[in-house]
Design an enzyme around this catalytic site. Structure first.
Site, mmCIF file in Angstrom:
data_model
loop_
_atom_site.group_PDB
_atom_site.id
_atom_site.type_symbol
_atom_site.label_atom_id
_atom_site.label_comp_id
_atom_site.label_asym_id
_atom_site.label_seq_id
_atom_site.Cartn_x
_atom_site.Cartn_y
_atom_site.Cartn_z
ATOM 1 N N ARG A 72 55.468 34.401 36.343
ATOM 2 C CA ARG A 72 55.196 36.029 36.700
ATOM 3 C C ARG A 72 56.161 36.242 37.760
ATOM 4 O O ARG A 72 55.783 35.580 39.165
ATOM 5 C CB ARG A 72 53.858 36.533 36.841
ATOM 6 N N SER A 115 60.048 28.252 43.807
ATOM 7 C CA SER A 115 60.875 29.281 44.297
ATOM 8 C C SER A 115 61.227 28.765 45.635
ATOM 9 O O SER A 115 60.413 28.292 46.396
ATOM 10 C CB SER A 115 60.377 30.925 44.514
ATOM 11 N N TYR A 139 53.781 36.434 45.522
ATOM 12 C CA TYR A 139 54.556 35.323 44.614
ATOM 13 C C TYR A 139 54.876 33.823 45.058
ATOM 14 O O TYR A 139 54.380 32.947 44.381
ATOM 15 C CB TYR A 139 56.013 36.163 44.264
#
Length: 182
Positions: A72, A115, A139
């Site tokens: 997500r 990430s 995130y």
């Protein structure tokens, strides 16, 4: 090598499916629902809602390597629940659920797409592999927590874990912030 790919319907996933097919890898995909994006030569395993601890056991049978791209990156309804909790459902809990099932299925390698934001939001020099993580946003925190869980699982199980922290990925029809910028 037999590969199971998650996140195959996403921006990076679609490109990776194409590349793996061109390289003649024995590949299958785990999806929430059946997709018509790929030819019938790509074996699909429908595992249902990724947010509800799906059972990946059938899709992991005989697999050597999991490439886990599913994640997500946006929370649409911020009033619905804690933003961090929404990211954790998929980026942390799903990842660790899949990895634990991979260990049970005797998968030897787990590749996780994390990430660069795990390193922080900005730096005056390039980020390096040995930099101290500094996630700032929900995130990035959820991705970092998944990384830590994977490394602990690897240490206790022998599963080889590969963590990739890409910067912004872009190309034709890029979604997210890059697509908005274009």
């Amino acid at each position: 090598m037999k590969i199971l790919l998650t996140g195959s319907t996403g921006f990076i996933g679609k490109a990776l499916v194409t590349e793996l097919k061109q390289q003649n890898f024995d590949m299958s995909i785990a999806v929430r629902q059946k997709t018509n994006l790929f030819s019938d030569e790509v074996k699909q395993f429908v595992v249902g809602d990724f947010g509800s601890n799906p059972d990946f056991s059938a899709s992991l049978s005989g697999i050597d390597c999991v490439i886990h791209l599913a994640g997500r990156s946006h929370v649409i309804d911020k009033a619905k629940a804690s933003v961090l909790d929404e990211f954790r459902k998929i980026n942390t809990k799903l990842t660790l659920n899949l990895a634990k099932q991979a260990v049970t299925a005797k998968v030897t390698r787990f590749v996780f797409l994390s990430s660069i934001l795990v390193n922080g939001n900005q730096s005056n020099k390039p980020f390096l592999e040995n930099d101290t993580p500094n996630p700032k946003e929900s995130y990035a925190i959820s991705k970092y927590e998944a990384e830590q869980g994977l490394l602990k699982l690897a240490k206790n199980s022998g599963l080889e874990v590969v963590i990739i922290r890409p910067p912004l990925v872009y190309g034709n029809n890029a979604p997210g912030n890059f697509g908005r910028l274009i």
